[in-house]
Design a protein around this motif. Structure first.
Motif, PDB file in Angstrom:
ATOM      1  N   GLY A  11       0.824  -1.212   0.000  1.00  0.00           N
ATOM      2  CA  GLY A  11       0.000   0.000   0.000  1.00  0.00           C
ATOM      3  C   GLY A  11       0.852   1.253   0.000  1.00  0.00           C
ATOM      4  N   ALA A  12       1.939   1.239   0.759  1.00  0.00           N
ATOM      5  CA  ALA A  12       2.838   2.392   0.792  1.00  0.00           C
ATOM      6  C   ALA A  12       3.532   2.573  -0.555  1.00  0.00           C
ATOM      7  CB  ALA A  12       3.870   2.224   1.902  1.00  0.00           C
ATOM      8  N   ASP A  13       3.890   1.460  -1.208  1.00  0.00           N
ATOM      9  CA  ASP A  13       4.517   1.551  -2.528  1.00  0.00           C
ATOM     10  C   ASP A  13       3.550   2.137  -3.551  1.00  0.00           C
ATOM     11  OD1 ASP A  13       6.876   0.466  -1.563  1.00  0.00           O
ATOM     12  OD2 ASP A  13       6.338  -1.588  -2.133  1.00  0.00           O
ATOM     13  N   ARG A  14       2.302   1.697  -3.498  1.00  0.00           N
ATOM     14  CA  ARG A  14       1.303   2.235  -4.425  1.00  0.00           C
ATOM     15  C   ARG A  14       1.067   3.726  -4.168  1.00  0.00           C
ATOM     16  NH1 ARG A  14       0.367  -2.767  -5.081  1.00  0.00           N
ATOM     17  NH2 ARG A  14      -1.137  -3.924  -6.204  1.00  0.00           N
ATOM     18  N   GLU A  15       1.037   4.113  -2.901  1.00  0.00           N
ATOM     19  CA  GLU A  15       0.869   5.537  -2.576  1.00  0.00           C
ATOM     20  C   GLU A  15       2.021   6.356  -3.138  1.00  0.00           C
ATOM     21  OE1 GLU A  15       0.221   6.335   1.574  1.00  0.00           O
ATOM     22  OE2 GLU A  15      -1.294   4.756   1.712  1.00  0.00           O
ATOM     23  N   ARG A  16       3.233   5.856  -3.014  1.00  0.00           N
ATOM     24  CA  ARG A  16       4.414   6.557  -3.537  1.00  0.00           C
ATOM     25  C   ARG A  16       4.321   6.701  -5.048  1.00  0.00           C
ATOM     26  NH1 ARG A  16       7.813  10.219  -4.071  1.00  0.00           N
ATOM     27  NH2 ARG A  16       9.912   9.654  -4.672  1.00  0.00           N
ATOM     28  N   ILE A  17       3.920   5.652  -5.740  1.00  0.00           N
ATOM     29  CA  ILE A  17       3.767   5.697  -7.196  1.00  0.00           C
ATOM     30  C   ILE A  17       2.691   6.701  -7.574  1.00  0.00           C
ATOM     31  CG2 ILE A  17       3.084   4.360  -9.225  1.00  0.00           C
ATOM     32  CD1 ILE A  17       4.327   1.901  -7.808  1.00  0.00           C
ATOM     33  N   ASN A  18       1.558   6.656  -6.870  1.00  0.00           N
ATOM     34  CA  ASN A  18       0.462   7.582  -7.175  1.00  0.00           C
ATOM     35  C   ASN A  18       0.848   9.030  -6.896  1.00  0.00           C
ATOM     36  OD1 ASN A  18      -1.392   5.713  -8.161  1.00  0.00           O
ATOM     37  ND2 ASN A  18      -2.069   5.165  -6.107  1.00  0.00           N
ATOM     38  N   ALA A  67      -6.273   8.233 -16.337  1.00  0.00           N
ATOM     39  CA  ALA A  67      -7.173   7.269 -15.687  1.00  0.00           C
ATOM     40  C   ALA A  67      -6.713   5.834 -15.959  1.00  0.00           C
ATOM     41  CB  ALA A  67      -8.598   7.472 -16.168  1.00  0.00           C
ATOM     42  N   ASP A  68      -6.201   5.603 -17.174  1.00  0.00           N
ATOM     43  CA  ASP A  68      -5.676   4.270 -17.494  1.00  0.00           C
ATOM     44  C   ASP A  68      -4.451   3.950 -16.642  1.00  0.00           C
ATOM     45  OD1 ASP A  68      -7.616   3.889 -19.413  1.00  0.00           O
ATOM     46  OD2 ASP A  68      -6.340   4.543 -21.082  1.00  0.00           O
ATOM     47  N   VAL A  69      -3.624   4.971 -16.414  1.00  0.00           N
ATOM     48  CA  VAL A  69      -2.433   4.769 -15.599  1.00  0.00           C
ATOM     49  C   VAL A  69      -2.823   4.412 -14.173  1.00  0.00           C
ATOM     50  CG1 VAL A  69      -0.371   5.881 -14.671  1.00  0.00           C
ATOM     51  CG2 VAL A  69      -1.036   6.281 -17.037  1.00  0.00           C
ATOM     52  N   GLU A  70      -3.807   5.112 -13.632  1.00  0.00           N
ATOM     53  CA  GLU A  70      -4.271   4.810 -12.267  1.00  0.00           C
ATOM     54  C   GLU A  70      -4.812   3.390 -12.178  1.00  0.00           C
ATOM     55  OE1 GLU A  70      -7.016   7.757 -10.864  1.00  0.00           O
ATOM     56  OE2 GLU A  70      -5.665   9.397 -11.389  1.00  0.00           O
ATOM     57  N   ALA A  71      -5.537   2.976 -13.214  1.00  0.00           N
ATOM     58  CA  ALA A  71      -6.077   1.610 -13.215  1.00  0.00           C
ATOM     59  C   ALA A  71      -4.949   0.590 -13.290  1.00  0.00           C
ATOM     60  CB  ALA A  71      -7.035   1.430 -14.387  1.00  0.00           C
ATOM     61  N   ARG A  72      -3.918   0.889 -14.062  1.00  0.00           N
ATOM     62  CA  ARG A  72      -2.782  -0.029 -14.182  1.00  0.00           C
ATOM     63  C   ARG A  72      -2.014  -0.129 -12.873  1.00  0.00           C
ATOM     64  NH1 ARG A  72      -1.002  -1.032 -19.661  1.00  0.00           N
ATOM     65  NH2 ARG A  72      -2.932  -1.068 -20.821  1.00  0.00           N
ATOM     66  N   VAL A  73      -1.831   1.002 -12.207  1.00  0.00           N
ATOM     67  CA  VAL A  73      -1.124   0.975 -10.925  1.00  0.00           C
ATOM     68  C   VAL A  73      -1.921   0.162  -9.918  1.00  0.00           C
ATOM     69  CG1 VAL A  73      -0.346   2.375  -8.975  1.00  0.00           C
ATOM     70  CG2 VAL A  73       0.147   3.112 -11.308  1.00  0.00           C
ATOM     71  N   ALA A  74      -3.233   0.301  -9.943  1.00  0.00           N
ATOM     72  CA  ALA A  74      -4.071  -0.483  -9.030  1.00  0.00           C
ATOM     73  C   ALA A  74      -4.012  -1.967  -9.351  1.00  0.00           C
ATOM     74  CB  ALA A  74      -5.506   0.023  -9.089  1.00  0.00           C
ATOM     75  N   ALA A  75      -3.753  -2.303 -10.624  1.00  0.00           N
ATOM     76  CA  ALA A  75      -3.719  -3.706 -11.032  1.00  0.00           C
ATOM     77  C   ALA A  75      -2.354  -4.357 -10.834  1.00  0.00           C
ATOM     78  CB  ALA A  75      -4.124  -3.822 -12.498  1.00  0.00           C
ATOM     79  N   LEU A  76      -1.354  -3.578 -10.437  1.00  0.00           N
ATOM     80  CA  LEU A  76      -0.020  -4.140 -10.220  1.00  0.00           C
ATOM     81  C   LEU A  76      -0.041  -5.126  -9.056  1.00  0.00           C
ATOM     82  CD1 LEU A  76       2.309  -1.005 -10.464  1.00  0.00           C
ATOM     83  CD2 LEU A  76       2.090  -2.823 -12.127  1.00  0.00           C
ATOM     84  N   SER A  77       0.750  -6.161  -9.187  1.00  0.00           N
ATOM     85  CA  SER A  77       0.903  -7.071  -8.049  1.00  0.00           C
ATOM     86  C   SER A  77       1.763  -6.374  -6.992  1.00  0.00           C
ATOM     87  CB  SER A  77       1.565  -8.378  -8.493  1.00  0.00           C
ATOM     88  OG  SER A  77       2.919  -8.155  -8.827  1.00  0.00           O
ATOM     89  N   ASP A  78       1.796  -6.934  -5.803  1.00  0.00           N
ATOM     90  CA  ASP A  78       2.584  -6.330  -4.727  1.00  0.00           C
ATOM     91  C   ASP A  78       4.063  -6.275  -5.080  1.00  0.00           C
ATOM     92  OD1 ASP A  78       0.233  -6.072  -3.357  1.00  0.00           O
ATOM     93  OD2 ASP A  78       0.581  -7.772  -2.026  1.00  0.00           O
ATOM     94  N   LEU A  98      -0.467  -8.539 -23.415  1.00  0.00           N
ATOM     95  CA  LEU A  98      -1.097  -9.687 -22.762  1.00  0.00           C
ATOM     96  C   LEU A  98      -2.612  -9.687 -22.912  1.00  0.00           C
ATOM     97  CD1 LEU A  98       1.009  -9.846 -19.483  1.00  0.00           C
ATOM     98  CD2 LEU A  98       1.162 -11.351 -21.465  1.00  0.00           C
ATOM     99  N   GLY A  99      -3.162  -8.589 -23.420  1.00  0.00           N
ATOM    100  CA  GLY A  99      -4.603  -8.506 -23.627  1.00  0.00           C
ATOM    101  C   GLY A  99      -5.382  -8.086 -22.401  1.00  0.00           C
ATOM    102  N   LEU A 100      -4.709  -7.596 -21.386  1.00  0.00           N
ATOM    103  CA  LEU A 100      -5.394  -7.176 -20.166  1.00  0.00           C
ATOM    104  C   LEU A 100      -6.002  -5.783 -20.313  1.00  0.00           C
ATOM    105  CD1 LEU A 100      -2.762  -8.457 -17.598  1.00  0.00           C
ATOM    106  CD2 LEU A 100      -4.909  -9.539 -18.266  1.00  0.00           C
ATOM    107  N   THR A 101      -5.439  -4.964 -21.195  1.00  0.00           N
ATOM    108  CA  THR A 101      -5.952  -3.611 -21.409  1.00  0.00           C
ATOM    109  C   THR A 101      -5.988  -3.338 -22.908  1.00  0.00           C
ATOM    110  OG1 THR A 101      -3.740  -2.709 -21.239  1.00  0.00           O
ATOM    111  CG2 THR A 101      -5.055  -2.741 -19.230  1.00  0.00           C
ATOM    112  N   ASP A 102      -6.509  -2.176 -23.247  1.00  0.00           N
ATOM    113  CA  ASP A 102      -6.615  -1.777 -24.642  1.00  0.00           C
ATOM    114  C   ASP A 102      -6.247  -0.305 -24.756  1.00  0.00           C
ATOM    115  OD1 ASP A 102      -7.156  -1.845 -27.321  1.00  0.00           O
ATOM    116  OD2 ASP A 102      -9.317  -1.530 -27.076  1.00  0.00           O
ATOM    117  N   VAL A 103      -4.949  -0.001 -24.627  1.00  0.00           N
ATOM    118  CA  VAL A 103      -4.486   1.380 -24.654  1.00  0.00           C
ATOM    119  C   VAL A 103      -3.860   1.724 -25.999  1.00  0.00           C
ATOM    120  CG1 VAL A 103      -2.930   3.047 -23.577  1.00  0.00           C
ATOM    121  CG2 VAL A 103      -4.152   1.416 -22.170  1.00  0.00           C
ATOM    122  N   TYR A 104      -2.955   0.862 -26.475  1.00  0.00           N
ATOM    123  CA  TYR A 104      -2.208   1.136 -27.691  1.00  0.00           C
ATOM    124  C   TYR A 104      -2.779   0.318 -28.841  1.00  0.00           C
ATOM    125  CZ  TYR A 104       1.162   2.922 -24.316  1.00  0.00           C
ATOM    126  OH  TYR A 104       1.762   3.589 -23.300  1.00  0.00           O
TER     127      TYR A 104
END
Length: 132
Positions: A48-55, A75-86, A122-128
């Motif tokens: 959680g602290a790592d995600r806060e630092r990134i955000n 908004a896509d970046v925020e969603a990707r950061v939330a989807a990152l593993s620990d 990997l097909g998890l998102t559709d940005v590019y």
């Protein structure tokens, strides 16, 4: 004397059997209730602290401007950061800490670009559109 000895030996055997029963018949934890270890709680706090630092870094105006210049929706970046593993969040936060002050924005943007690219492939998102 034999009678006392017979009673005492019977009582001793009964006491040994009764005191060993709770160990053998100890109730097990219900399957719905999982125990949480201290390490898992601490790892969750660190993640959680790592995600806060990134955000915090991604919320800066200069980083937002660079993301928009690259054509990346914040908004896509925020969603990707939330989807990152620990582990990924920890690695990204460590990389952001190691970067020099001036080059941090470029490195952060590059890291976000690579993460978005990999998740797109990997097909998890559709940005590019060029990853199809």
């Amino acid at each position: 004397m034999k009678t006392v000895r017979a009673y005492l030996s019977t009582l001793l055997i009964a006491a040994l059997v009764l005191t060993s029963l709770p160990v053998v018949a100890a109730p097990t934890a219900p399957q719905g209730m999982d125990l949480v270890s201290t390490q898992s709680v601490l790892a969750g706090d660190r993640a959680g602290a790592d995600r806060e630092r990134i955000n915090e870094i991604l919320a800066r105006a200069d980083v937002q401007d660079q993301l928009l210049k690259q054509g990346v929706n914040p908004a896509d970046v925020e969603a990707r950061v939330a989807a990152l593993s620990d582990a990924e969040a920890q690695q990204m936060a460590q990389q952001l800490e190691q970067l020099p002050a001036g080059a941090g924005v470029i490195g952060a943007l590059f890291a976000v670009f690579v993460i978005l690219l990999v998740t797109d492939i990997l097909g998890l998102t559709d940005v590019y559109p060029f990853t199809r």
